[in-house]
Structures are given as C-alpha cells and as structure tokens.
Design an enzyme around this catalytic site. Sequence first.
Site, mmCIF file in Angstrom:
data_model
loop_
_atom_site.group_PDB
_atom_site.id
_atom_site.type_symbol
_atom_site.label_atom_id
_atom_site.label_comp_id
_atom_site.label_asym_id
_atom_site.label_seq_id
_atom_site.Cartn_x
_atom_site.Cartn_y
_atom_site.Cartn_z
ATOM 1 N N LYS A 234 -0.651 -0.928 9.498
ATOM 2 C CA LYS A 234 -0.330 -0.666 8.085
ATOM 3 C C LYS A 234 -0.980 0.637 7.639
ATOM 4 O O LYS A 234 -2.210 0.756 7.677
ATOM 5 C CB LYS A 234 -0.845 -1.807 7.215
ATOM 6 C CG LYS A 234 -0.720 -1.562 5.714
ATOM 7 C CD LYS A 234 -1.199 -2.769 4.919
ATOM 8 C CE LYS A 234 -1.050 -2.586 3.431
ATOM 9 N NZ LYS A 234 -2.048 -1.674 2.850
ATOM 10 N N HIS A 258 -0.664 3.353 1.060
ATOM 11 C CA HIS A 258 -1.616 2.457 0.404
ATOM 12 C C HIS A 258 -1.390 2.472 -1.119
ATOM 13 O O HIS A 258 -2.325 2.348 -1.902
ATOM 14 C CB HIS A 258 -3.045 2.930 0.731
ATOM 15 C CG HIS A 258 -4.073 1.852 0.919
ATOM 16 N ND1 HIS A 258 -4.610 1.536 2.140
ATOM 17 C CD2 HIS A 258 -4.702 1.044 0.026
ATOM 18 C CE1 HIS A 258 -5.523 0.588 1.987
ATOM 19 N NE2 HIS A 258 -5.604 0.269 0.720
ATOM 20 N N ARG A 261 -3.462 5.067 -3.061
ATOM 21 C CA ARG A 261 -4.881 4.781 -3.314
ATOM 22 C C ARG A 261 -5.809 5.403 -2.290
ATOM 23 O O ARG A 261 -7.026 5.281 -2.395
ATOM 24 C CB ARG A 261 -5.086 3.265 -3.339
ATOM 25 C CG ARG A 261 -4.296 2.595 -4.445
ATOM 26 C CD ARG A 261 -4.219 1.091 -4.271
ATOM 27 N NE ARG A 261 -5.400 0.392 -4.688
ATOM 28 C CZ ARG A 261 -5.661 0.003 -5.933
ATOM 29 N NH1 ARG A 261 -4.810 0.271 -6.886
ATOM 30 N NH2 ARG A 261 -6.755 -0.669 -6.230
ATOM 31 N N SER A 290 4.666 1.074 -0.966
ATOM 32 C CA SER A 290 4.181 2.161 -1.834
ATOM 33 C C SER A 290 5.274 2.634 -2.782
ATOM 34 O O SER A 290 6.116 3.468 -2.424
ATOM 35 C CB SER A 290 3.616 3.345 -1.043
ATOM 36 O OG SER A 290 2.497 2.907 -0.255
HETATM 37 C C1 LIG Z 1 -5.533 -3.813 -6.425
HETATM 38 C C2 LIG Z 1 -5.140 -3.439 -5.032
HETATM 39 C C3 LIG Z 1 -5.984 -3.746 -3.974
HETATM 40 C C4 LIG Z 1 -5.606 -3.413 -2.659
HETATM 41 N N1 LIG Z 1 -6.421 -3.781 -1.615
HETATM 42 C C5 LIG Z 1 -6.017 -3.517 -0.348
HETATM 43 C C6 LIG Z 1 -6.826 -3.930 0.761
HETATM 44 O O1 LIG Z 1 -7.887 -4.537 0.603
HETATM 45 N N2 LIG Z 1 -6.374 -3.609 2.011
HETATM 46 C C7 LIG Z 1 -5.188 -2.954 2.221
HETATM 47 O O2 LIG Z 1 -4.821 -2.692 3.359
HETATM 48 N N3 LIG Z 1 -4.416 -2.553 1.175
HETATM 49 C C8 LIG Z 1 -4.795 -2.833 -0.081
HETATM 50 N N4 LIG Z 1 -4.009 -2.422 -1.126
HETATM 51 C C9 LIG Z 1 -2.740 -1.685 -0.856
HETATM 52 C C10 LIG Z 1 -1.560 -2.636 -0.753
HETATM 53 O O3 LIG Z 1 -1.666 -3.471 0.374
HETATM 54 C C11 LIG Z 1 -0.253 -1.854 -0.640
HETATM 55 O O4 LIG Z 1 -0.295 -0.966 0.441
HETATM 56 C C12 LIG Z 1 0.105 -1.085 -1.910
HETATM 57 O O5 LIG Z 1 -0.243 -1.809 -3.066
HETATM 58 C C13 LIG Z 1 1.597 -0.777 -1.918
HETATM 59 O O6 LIG Z 1 1.954 0.023 -2.994
HETATM 60 P P1 LIG Z 1 2.548 -0.562 -4.367
HETATM 61 O O7 LIG Z 1 1.375 -1.130 -5.110
HETATM 62 O O8 LIG Z 1 3.116 0.646 -5.012
HETATM 63 O O9 LIG Z 1 3.554 -1.623 -4.026
HETATM 64 C C14 LIG Z 1 -4.373 -2.740 -2.433
HETATM 65 C C15 LIG Z 1 -3.536 -2.436 -3.513
HETATM 66 C C16 LIG Z 1 -3.901 -2.780 -4.795
HETATM 67 C C17 LIG Z 1 -2.952 -2.454 -5.924
#
Ligand SMILES: Cc1cc2nc3c(=O)[nH]c(=O)nc-3n(C[C@H](O)[C@H](O)[C@H](O)COP(=O)(O)O)c2cc1C
Length: 363
Positions: A234, A258, A261, A290
């Site tokens: 991922k 991500h 982020r 994403s």
């Molecule tokens: C609040 C929050 C916490 C997240 N924590 C993790 C995490 O611990 N590990 C991880 O691989 N991705 C994490 N992500 C990323 C999500 O798995 C994902 O890749 C992302 O939210 C996709 O984009 P979108 O929010 O636009 O759908 C997090 C996303 C958010 C919004």
Amino acid sequence: MEPLAAMYPQDVEFAVISEIRDAALQALAPDVADFLEGGAGEEVTLRANRTAFGRWGVRPRPMSGVSAPSTATTLLGLPLELPVLTAPFGGDALFHEQGHLAVARAAAASGAVAIVPEAGTFSYERVAETAPDAARIAQIHPFDHFDVVAERIRDAGYAALCVTVDCPTAGFRVRNRVNRFAPDLTYFAGNLVGEGTPDVAEMFGRLVSHDSPAWDWDWLAAATGRCGLPWIAKGVLTAEAAGHALAAGASALVVSNHGGRQTDPAPAALDALPEVVAEVGGRVPVLFDSGVRSGADVFVALALGADAVVIGRLAAYGLAAGGETGVRRVFELLAEELRTLMILAGVPDVASFTPDLVARCDR
Ligand SMILES: Cc1cc2nc3c(=O)[nH]c(=O)nc-3n(C[C@H](O)[C@H](O)[C@H](O)COP(=O)(O)O)c2cc1C
C-alpha cells in the site's frame, strides 16, 4: 389530490454523501476534524487528488441495452459485492466510540472487506471477532516488531496483510502542528499489546524521529516470506515502486499517496494509476485510493485500470456522522451512483471496465 409515489427516498437521514461529510465535520472537535481532513505540507497532494478526478469524463453509451449491472467482484479470492474496501485509518475512536468495530460491521452488511489498521483503537483480534466476514485484511507497518504482529494477524484468521510502504516516517502535517494536536495515544494503541510490541510512546517516537531504521524491499520480502500470508503493498505511486513490490512478492498493490498525508508535493494518485497499471500488466490486482469521494470517482478509477478502490476519509465521515449506520449509508450511496453510471455508460459488470469508457476533458 393523492400524492404520487416519491421519486427519491424521503425517509433517509443522509440523502447524499456531502450531507454525511457535513454531519461528520460538525460532530468532531476542530482539531480532530483537521486530523481527519488534513494532508502533509502545503496540502498540494491533497488538493491534486481531487483535481485529478475533475479532468476525466465518463463517455455515455446510449442504447447499450445494459440494465441491472453487477458490481460484484473478487479480490485475492475474497468476494466483494462492490469493488470498494475500507481503508486502514488509525485513531478511529476519535471519530466514533465504536471505531473500526463499526466500520467492519458496516462493511460486512454491505458485502465489503475492511482493511483493519495496526494503529487503530481496537486490536486486530477484536475487529475480526466482531465482523469475521469483513475483517479479512490487516494493515501493518514495516517496523522491527513485524514478525510478532504478522503472526498475530495470521492466528486471528486474516487472509492477507496490507503493508504500508509509504510511511517510513510520518508526513509533515502542518494542521496538526498548528493545532498542537495532542490526542490520547491510546486511541492508536489497540494493537500495541502483548510481548514483543513497543509501547505507544516508542512507536510514535520512531514515526517522527529521523534516525530510526527504515526498511528496504529486501527486508520486506524476507519478512513477508516468513509470515507466509499473501501481502498487498500500500502506497505505490510509480512504475519503479510497483516493479520493486512485485519483485518482493506482493500479491496486489494499492496505488496511493496516503490521501495526501505523506509526501507533499506528490503526484495525484489518479495520475499515477495508468503508469502503475501498465507496469503491472495484469500480473496482480491493482487497488486505488486517495481522493475517492463519489460513485463517479469509483467509476473513473475502475476505467483507468483499478480492480477495486479503497475509501479512507469517506468511511471516516460515515463513522463520525452515524457509526455503523453512517458507513453503511456511504456504501449504499456509492453503489447507487456507480450502478447509475454503469447503466449510462453501458457497463454490465466490473470485468467490463476499460479505459475507453472515460476521456480527458478540458473544463
Ligand atoms: C485519519 C486517517 C488516519 C490514517 N491512518 C493510516 C494508517 O495508520 N496507516 C495507513 O497505512 N494509512 C492510514 N491512512 C491513509 C488511508 O489508509 C488511505 O490511504 C487514505 O485515507 C486514502 O485517501 P482518502 O482519505 O482520500 O480516501 C489514514 C488516513 C486517515 C484519513
């Protein structure tokens, strides 16, 4: 005069996804809403993820004869009623006390699969007990305690690992810094239990320190080989990374930045999708996340070669707005909009998605 039957559902709390998002953001404290909504750096990547979708149009296919399209598919042998999985997001009980327990139950009710996070409020075991049909994939970070955690995941009955490869260090999150965001870290510590796992301060310390050991593909290949479960990489955004992930033995990839982020500025995930799909050449399934915010976005991602999409913030909006019911409503609305477009574009089933269903548009 007798009223005609209503054309649109009247008795629903949320008629469209934007109502769910509004309700979610109202329900959350401002710093928690920023933690959810925010991206890294100047949030160029976060915005680009959305802008990229706006550059595509669905090419209608009049008189195609397609009705009642099927959204069913499979991923690594797991049946899906809709090509949508929930993303692993940590700190989930910050959004609703039931966190991923509610997300996984909603996924089960929707015939979907939930990817259960390592940094979640509840342990992998607890989520799997709550919704065994949906909690089939467990996300894990490639850190020192990988073997211990992967063994627990296997023993809890998960079918696959989802290894986050784009987070050797946490992204530079400006909103959280400005807010002096200081959540109770136990919200992230559901899996930091038992022997061999670090305590929560150690775990988060290494995510913000810039001198802890960072894994490479060889370490990852060896560790996933020891675990024996199929694994999904991922956080792939380039053909080069896709090639490495396949060489390391990945059984699937998630094209993802991500949710904006991590690396900022980075390419929009949707712009990276065709490059990765071409590199993979059908050898393994390609997932996408994403920026997905609607059924139309799901359509575009599938047309550009994704086998399924993963929803992060959308699932969290549903959770914050209404717990399990809110997440179920997100699934329902995504399915309704996707099916509508499949009829309009003459797509009978998920296997029939092809790039010629969409066109780049100047708007
Ligand atoms: C609040 C929050 C916490 C997240 N924590 C993790 C995490 O611990 N590990 C991880 O691989 N991705 C994490 N992500 C990323 C999500 O798995 C994902 O890749 C992302 O939210 C996709 O984009 P979108 O929010 O636009 O759908 C997090 C996303 C958010 C919004």
